[in-house]
Enzyme design. Structure first.
Site, PDB file in Angstrom:
ATOM      1  N   ALA A  32      25.311 -31.708   6.869  1.00 46.06           N
ATOM      2  CA  ALA A  32      25.246 -33.139   7.169  1.00 46.06           C
ATOM      3  C   ALA A  32      26.442 -33.880   6.593  1.00 46.06           C
ATOM      4  CB  ALA A  32      23.945 -33.724   6.641  1.00 46.06           C
ATOM      5  N   GLY A  33      27.615 -33.228   6.545  1.00 40.12           N
ATOM      6  CA  GLY A  33      28.836 -33.944   6.180  1.00 40.12           C
ATOM      7  C   GLY A  33      29.366 -34.676   7.404  1.00 40.12           C
ATOM      8  N   GLY A  34      30.619 -35.087   7.346  1.00 40.08           N
ATOM      9  CA  GLY A  34      31.198 -35.837   8.456  1.00 40.08           C
ATOM     10  C   GLY A  34      31.146 -35.079   9.770  1.00 40.08           C
ATOM     11  N   ALA A  35      31.407 -33.772   9.731  1.00 42.61           N
ATOM     12  CA  ALA A  35      31.453 -32.991  10.970  1.00 42.61           C
ATOM     13  C   ALA A  35      30.059 -32.865  11.589  1.00 42.61           C
ATOM     14  CB  ALA A  35      32.036 -31.610  10.687  1.00 42.61           C
ATOM     15  N   PHE A  67      51.236 -40.801   3.778  1.00 43.55           N
ATOM     16  CA  PHE A  67      50.784 -39.575   3.131  1.00 43.55           C
ATOM     17  C   PHE A  67      51.835 -38.498   3.329  1.00 43.55           C
ATOM     18  CE2 PHE A  67      46.600 -38.289   1.372  1.00 43.55           C
ATOM     19  CZ  PHE A  67      46.098 -39.539   1.087  1.00 43.55           C
ATOM     20  N   ASP A  78      28.610 -21.351   2.538  1.00 43.23           N
ATOM     21  CA  ASP A  78      27.393 -20.726   3.095  1.00 43.23           C
ATOM     22  C   ASP A  78      27.532 -20.372   4.575  1.00 43.23           C
ATOM     23  OD1 ASP A  78      26.526 -21.349   0.595  1.00 43.23           O
ATOM     24  OD2 ASP A  78      24.778 -22.526   1.220  1.00 43.23           O
ATOM     25  N   GLN A 138      44.453 -24.263   0.214  1.00 47.04           N
ATOM     26  CA  GLN A 138      45.338 -25.311  -0.270  1.00 47.04           C
ATOM     27  C   GLN A 138      45.050 -25.619  -1.734  1.00 47.04           C
ATOM     28  OE1 GLN A 138      45.106 -29.642   1.267  1.00 47.04           O
ATOM     29  NE2 GLN A 138      47.054 -28.801   1.937  1.00 47.04           N
ATOM     30  N   HIS A 143      45.676 -28.407  -4.284  1.00 52.29           N
ATOM     31  CA  HIS A 143      46.092 -29.813  -4.307  1.00 52.29           C
ATOM     32  C   HIS A 143      46.938 -30.040  -5.548  1.00 52.29           C
ATOM     33  CE1 HIS A 143      46.082 -34.129  -4.212  1.00 52.29           C
ATOM     34  NE2 HIS A 143      45.445 -34.117  -3.062  1.00 52.29           N
ATOM     35  N   LEU A 202      39.663 -34.475  -8.449  1.00 55.11           N
ATOM     36  CA  LEU A 202      40.836 -34.813  -7.648  1.00 55.11           C
ATOM     37  C   LEU A 202      41.371 -36.213  -7.909  1.00 55.11           C
ATOM     38  CD1 LEU A 202      42.602 -33.869  -5.164  1.00 55.11           C
ATOM     39  CD2 LEU A 202      41.162 -35.391  -3.844  1.00 55.11           C
ATOM     40  N   GLU A 261      46.142 -37.962  -3.133  1.00 52.62           N
ATOM     41  CA  GLU A 261      47.545 -38.112  -2.754  1.00 52.62           C
ATOM     42  C   GLU A 261      47.866 -39.583  -2.441  1.00 52.62           C
ATOM     43  OE1 GLU A 261      48.707 -34.998  -0.027  1.00 52.62           O
ATOM     44  OE2 GLU A 261      50.063 -36.376   0.976  1.00 52.62           O
ATOM     45  N   ARG A 294      51.790 -30.545   0.734  1.00 49.53           N
ATOM     46  CA  ARG A 294      51.098 -30.195  -0.510  1.00 49.53           C
ATOM     47  C   ARG A 294      51.496 -28.834  -1.067  1.00 49.53           C
ATOM     48  NH1 ARG A 294      45.046 -32.504   0.827  1.00 49.53           N
ATOM     49  NH2 ARG A 294      45.690 -34.676   0.592  1.00 49.53           N
ATOM     50  N   HIS A 335      41.555 -26.592  -3.465  1.00 54.13           N
ATOM     51  CA  HIS A 335      41.071 -27.830  -2.853  1.00 54.13           C
ATOM     52  C   HIS A 335      40.466 -27.640  -1.463  1.00 54.13           C
ATOM     53  CE1 HIS A 335      40.940 -32.070  -1.959  1.00 54.13           C
ATOM     54  NE2 HIS A 335      41.820 -31.989  -0.985  1.00 54.13           N
ATOM     55  N   GLU A 389      35.242 -28.188   7.966  1.00 56.50           N
ATOM     56  CA  GLU A 389      36.011 -27.290   7.090  1.00 56.50           C
ATOM     57  C   GLU A 389      35.573 -25.825   7.226  1.00 56.50           C
ATOM     58  OE1 GLU A 389      36.800 -28.860   3.168  1.00 56.50           O
ATOM     59  OE2 GLU A 389      37.443 -26.893   2.438  1.00 56.50           O
ATOM     60  N   ARG A 391      47.203 -27.559   5.366  1.00 54.17           N
ATOM     61  CA  ARG A 391      46.713 -28.790   5.979  1.00 54.17           C
ATOM     62  C   ARG A 391      47.452 -30.003   5.428  1.00 54.17           C
ATOM     63  NH1 ARG A 391      42.859 -32.841   4.485  1.00 54.17           N
ATOM     64  NH2 ARG A 391      42.434 -31.790   2.529  1.00 54.17           N
ATOM     65  N   SER A 408      41.960 -33.729   7.627  1.00 52.95           N
ATOM     66  CA  SER A 408      40.640 -33.089   7.678  1.00 52.95           C
ATOM     67  C   SER A 408      39.581 -34.053   8.193  1.00 52.95           C
ATOM     68  CB  SER A 408      40.216 -32.557   6.313  1.00 52.95           C
ATOM     69  OG  SER A 408      38.887 -32.102   6.401  1.00 52.95           O
TER      70      SER A 408
HETATM   71  C1  FAD Z   1      37.673 -34.508  -3.629  1.00 54.62           C
HETATM   72  C2  FAD Z   1      38.101 -34.368  -2.195  1.00 54.62           C
HETATM   73  C3  FAD Z   1      38.839 -35.375  -1.585  1.00 54.62           C
HETATM   74  C4  FAD Z   1      39.251 -35.247  -0.252  1.00 54.62           C
HETATM   75  N1  FAD Z   1      39.953 -36.265   0.340  1.00 54.62           N
HETATM   76  C5  FAD Z   1      40.267 -36.176   1.663  1.00 54.62           C
HETATM   77  C6  FAD Z   1      40.886 -37.261   2.338  1.00 54.62           C
HETATM   78  O1  FAD Z   1      41.144 -38.320   1.773  1.00 54.62           O
HETATM   79  N2  FAD Z   1      41.164 -37.123   3.663  1.00 54.62           N
HETATM   80  C7  FAD Z   1      40.884 -35.981   4.336  1.00 54.62           C
HETATM   81  O2  FAD Z   1      41.161 -35.904   5.531  1.00 54.62           O
HETATM   82  N3  FAD Z   1      40.277 -34.945   3.715  1.00 54.62           N
HETATM   83  C8  FAD Z   1      39.956 -35.020   2.404  1.00 54.62           C
HETATM   84  N4  FAD Z   1      39.326 -33.966   1.797  1.00 54.62           N
HETATM   85  C9  FAD Z   1      38.868 -32.844   2.619  1.00 54.62           C
HETATM   86  C10 FAD Z   1      37.629 -33.276   3.399  1.00 54.62           C
HETATM   87  O3  FAD Z   1      36.931 -34.253   2.681  1.00 54.62           O
HETATM   88  C11 FAD Z   1      36.686 -32.116   3.680  1.00 54.62           C
HETATM   89  O4  FAD Z   1      37.403 -31.060   4.255  1.00 54.62           O
HETATM   90  C12 FAD Z   1      35.597 -32.567   4.644  1.00 54.62           C
HETATM   91  O5  FAD Z   1      34.952 -33.724   4.161  1.00 54.62           O
HETATM   92  C13 FAD Z   1      34.578 -31.487   4.914  1.00 54.62           C
HETATM   93  O6  FAD Z   1      33.582 -32.036   5.756  1.00 54.62           O
HETATM   94  P1  FAD Z   1      32.469 -31.162   6.437  1.00 54.62           P
HETATM   95  O7  FAD Z   1      31.668 -32.067   7.293  1.00 54.62           O
HETATM   96  O8  FAD Z   1      33.085 -29.971   7.059  1.00 54.62           O
HETATM   97  O9  FAD Z   1      31.598 -30.627   5.217  1.00 54.62           O
HETATM   98  P2  FAD Z   1      30.967 -31.357   3.935  1.00 54.62           P
HETATM   99  O10 FAD Z   1      31.175 -32.803   3.903  1.00 54.62           O
HETATM  100  O11 FAD Z   1      31.401 -30.550   2.764  1.00 54.62           O
HETATM  101  O12 FAD Z   1      29.425 -31.133   4.178  1.00 54.62           O
HETATM  102  C14 FAD Z   1      28.833 -29.860   4.199  1.00 54.62           C
HETATM  103  C15 FAD Z   1      27.373 -30.014   4.512  1.00 54.62           C
HETATM  104  O13 FAD Z   1      26.789 -28.743   4.688  1.00 54.62           O
HETATM  105  C16 FAD Z   1      25.595 -28.658   3.972  1.00 54.62           C
HETATM  106  N5  FAD Z   1      25.360 -27.257   3.685  1.00 54.62           N
HETATM  107  C17 FAD Z   1      26.215 -26.334   3.187  1.00 54.62           C
HETATM  108  N6  FAD Z   1      25.609 -25.150   3.115  1.00 54.62           N
HETATM  109  C18 FAD Z   1      24.368 -25.315   3.596  1.00 54.62           C
HETATM  110  C19 FAD Z   1      23.252 -24.464   3.778  1.00 54.62           C
HETATM  111  N7  FAD Z   1      23.281 -23.178   3.440  1.00 54.62           N
HETATM  112  N8  FAD Z   1      22.115 -24.980   4.290  1.00 54.62           N
HETATM  113  C20 FAD Z   1      22.029 -26.297   4.602  1.00 54.62           C
HETATM  114  N9  FAD Z   1      23.060 -27.142   4.465  1.00 54.62           N
HETATM  115  C21 FAD Z   1      24.195 -26.650   3.962  1.00 54.62           C
HETATM  116  C22 FAD Z   1      25.797 -29.540   2.773  1.00 54.62           C
HETATM  117  O14 FAD Z   1      24.560 -29.940   2.230  1.00 54.62           O
HETATM  118  C23 FAD Z   1      26.560 -30.697   3.413  1.00 54.62           C
HETATM  119  O15 FAD Z   1      25.653 -31.566   4.026  1.00 54.62           O
HETATM  120  C24 FAD Z   1      38.917 -34.081   0.467  1.00 54.62           C
HETATM  121  C25 FAD Z   1      38.171 -33.087  -0.143  1.00 54.62           C
HETATM  122  C26 FAD Z   1      37.792 -33.201  -1.465  1.00 54.62           C
HETATM  123  C27 FAD Z   1      37.010 -32.070  -2.083  1.00 54.62           C
END
Ligand code: FAD
Length: 587
Positions: free
Chosen positions: A15-18, A119, A221, A240, A242, A252, A255, A286, A353, A387, A398, A403
């Site tokens: 439930a992240g952004g993607a 950036f 996972d 990567q 950072h 972190l 940048e 980076r 990172h 990711e 990247r 991202s």
């Molecule tokens: C500190 C930090 C700062 C960053 N800043 C930037 C930025 O400014 N700009 C940019 O473009 N990128 C940035 N990045 C990179 C970017 O934020 C991430 O690559 C991106 O948010 C990942 O999003 P996602 O939706 O793929 O996964 P995530 O947001 O990591 O979400 C993963 C989801 O999967 C769920 N999950 C995982 N495993 C399981 C499982 N087994 N069962 C059920 N649920 C599970 C978690 O609960 C969560 O809901 C940053 C990263 C970090 C760590």
């Protein structure tokens, strides 16, 4: 054990952004969507993205998607697939305006347009002057993005399974994907979620390194589940580092600090990036900055008693800019480094990172793997975005703020593809009788294991091995040793024991299940890194310091079952424009 079964049109793990961008589109299209998350959705790692989301809006400096595409191809050290990169950059402005219309609270310029900051790796006119491309909400862009998407999903009736952990992928005899098994973290209850389409959006796996910027839940996972189900992992040697994690803590420092005018200094007070990247200086890509810092430390120009870090200076920006544009950074620096950046520089070191590799997909989010008849085919019913996926738009390195863009562009694209695919495959396929056996077997082993090793101890050994043998610079002997060592750790993972066998809120059991996934990510990384005998992007080998396009302009595929490696060509042909042929990369 009797297992509860539930049926959905689409099951999304993550439930992240993607995951939430995809869920929103699917729920709005009237499909029955379940989203699983280990934590409350708005606590996913996306929430900590600080700097911004890239889009060539041209609000501050002139810009267009073709320049953005060039920078991304160059940033990837030419390993990125140019069809996918064109797709992402072409849609960038549109998806950012869409977020604005969803209510995302971007910062504003005087004229009311979305605020943008420069950036690293962003240029005008194919490598010319610095571009200003990252759209930001102060230094809390991910927070704003995630909350906006969550609220839209609630109103679209997406069904969330909060604190449910996906355990294993279900495939039938043909290899088609039929859903996942999952466990409620509070009670230990196991459930089978059957779906016409299964989408992984489980984020990164940075926790395999001892020093990293990632959240505790980023244990790879999705990659573990895919690997155990026979799907190869792509380009895992590319991680990567950072440049600016807080020394000794890993937290972190975005940048964005350098984007706003901050810069790095060594113990002599020298702005050393001028020597390594005369044009872009602190805003070089980076991988370039992280390597320069590592060299400075190695050659004795590091800071502090141990000469083991560098300093990030931003006091010259003035307290107004720091307080308005970088308030979260200031807070982190004060809390974790006891330094108020209005007066004091922040002690920083390169820190693991972001994972460029992942589950292989095309730019429709469909998982592509050796399957029924050919070496590269769409796996029916299986999708991955964010990711955890390797599209590959980031290639070997990247660019910052690409991202968050990747999440929304491909989250939406995958949802659109699923809607089309379900018109052709509108029914659930029958579940095989052994659908849950793999997961039940893993749980039973933990239940019955006696005289095993402590989970935390093995996790610690895994992280130390990755940190020591697979860091910013890689050496032949350490990689060879690293492969042996990580395989030995992987053996130990299969013999861990949890002392407390109760089911309720058993964090030890969850950590053991996560370690199964970290093991897959770590072994894939080390074996792929040892095999790639060149330096490209974030993969820097001491014994092969140059990029070698003749032999290595190709993606790695690692197969977990026999630790086999295979390779596939980079897609150099974009969708509509001319290809950017590989050139030497300078900043
Ligand atoms: C500190 C930090 C700062 C960053 N800043 C930037 C930025 O400014 N700009 C940019 O473009 N990128 C940035 N990045 C990179 C970017 O934020 C991430 O690559 C991106 O948010 C990942 O999003 P996602 O939706 O793929 O996964 P995530 O947001 O990591 O979400 C993963 C989801 O999967 C769920 N999950 C995982 N495993 C399981 C499982 N087994 N069962 C059920 N649920 C599970 C978690 O609960 C969560 O809901 C940053 C990263 C970090 C760590």
């Amino acid at each position: 054990m009797a297992i509860v079964k539930r049926k959905f049109d689409v099951v999304i793990v993550g439930a992240g952004g993607a995951g939430m961008r995809a869920a929103l589109r699917l729920s709005e299209a009237g499909l029955k969507v379940a989203v699983l998350s280990k934590v409350f959705p708005t606590r996913s790692h996306t929430v900590s993205a600080q700097g911004g989301i890239a889009a060539p809006l041209g609000n501050v400096t002139e810009d267009n998607w073709h320049w953005h595409m060039y920078d991304t191809v160059k940033g990837s050290d030419y390993l990125g697939d140019q069809d996918a990169i064109e797709f992402m950059c072409r849609h960038a402005s549109e998806v950012v305006y869409e977020l604005e219309h969803f209510g995302m609270p971007f910062d504003r310029l005087e004229n009311g347009k979305i605020y943008q900051r420069p950036f690293g790796g962003q240029s005008q006119n194919f490598g010319g002057a610095q571009a200003t491309r990252s759209c930001a909400a102060a230094d809390r862009t991910g927070h704003a993005l995630l909350h906006t998407l969550y609220q839209r999903n609630v109103s679209a009736n997406t069904q969330f399974f909060v604190e449910w952990m996906g355990l294993d992928l279900i495939r039938d005899e043909q290899g088609d994907v039929l859903g996942v098994t999952a466990m409620e973290m509070e009670t230990g209850e196991v459930m089978l979620l059957q779906a016409k389409a299964t989408l992984f959006a489980t984020g990164g796996g940075g926790r395999i390194f001892q020093a990293n910027t990632n959240a505790l839940i980023n244990t790879g996972d999705g990659l573990g589940m895919a690997a155990r189900a026979g799907i190869p992992l792509e380009d895992m040697e590319f991680w990567q580092f950072h440049p600016t994690g807080i020394h000794g803590v890993g937290v972190l420092i975005s940048e964005a600090v350098r984007g706003e005018g901050g810069y790095l200094i060594n113990k002599d007070g020298e702005r050393f990036m001028e020597r390594y990247a005369p044009n872009a200086k602190d805003l070089a890509s980076r991988d370039v900055v992280a390597r320069a810092m590592t060299i400075e430390i190695k050659e004795g120009r590091g800071c502090g008693d141990e000469l083991d870090h560098l300093l990030l200076k931003l006091d010259h920006l003035g307290s107004e800019i720091i307080k308005s544009r970088l308030p979260g950074i200031r807070e982190l620096a004060m809390k974790f480094a006891h330094a108020d950046p209005i007066h004091d520089p922040i002690p920083v070191v390169p820190t693991a990172h972001y994972m460029m590799g992942g589950i292989p997909t095309n730019y429709y989010g469909q998982v592509v793997a050796p399957y029924k008849t050919g070496p590269e085919e769409v796996v029916t019913g299986f999708y991955a975005v964010g990711e955890c996926a390797c599209v590959s738009v980031h290639g070997a390195n990247r660019l910052g703020t690409n991202s968050l863009l990747d999440l929304v562009v491909f989250g939406r694209a995958a949802a659109n593809q699923i809607i089309e695919d379900l018109k052709i495959n509108p029914h659930h396929k029958p579940l095989p009788a052994d659908a849950a056996d793999k997961s039940l077997g893993r749980l039973a082993r933990l239940e019955n294991q006696t005289d095993g090793e402590n989970v935390a101890q093995v996790t610690d050994a895994l992280c130390k091995t990755m940190q020591t043998y697979c860091g910013v610079f890689r050496f032949e002997d350490t990689l060879l040793q690293g492969v042996e060592k990580i395989k030995a750790v992987a053996e130990r993972v299969g013999r861990t024991e949890i002392k407390d066998k109760s089911r309720v809120f058993n964090t030890a059991r969850i950590e053991a299940l996560e370690l199964d996934n970290m093991k897959e990510v770590a072994v894939a990384t080390m074996v792929s890194a040892e095999a790639r005998r060149e330096s490209r992007g974030a993969h820097a080998r001491d014994d092969f310091p140059e990029r070698d396009d003749d032999n290595w302009l190709r993606h790695t595929l690692f197969f977990s079952e026999d630790h086999r490696l295979d390779y596939k060509p980079v897609r150099l042909k974009p969708l509509t424009v001319d290809s950017f042929p590989p050139k030497k990369r300078t900043y």
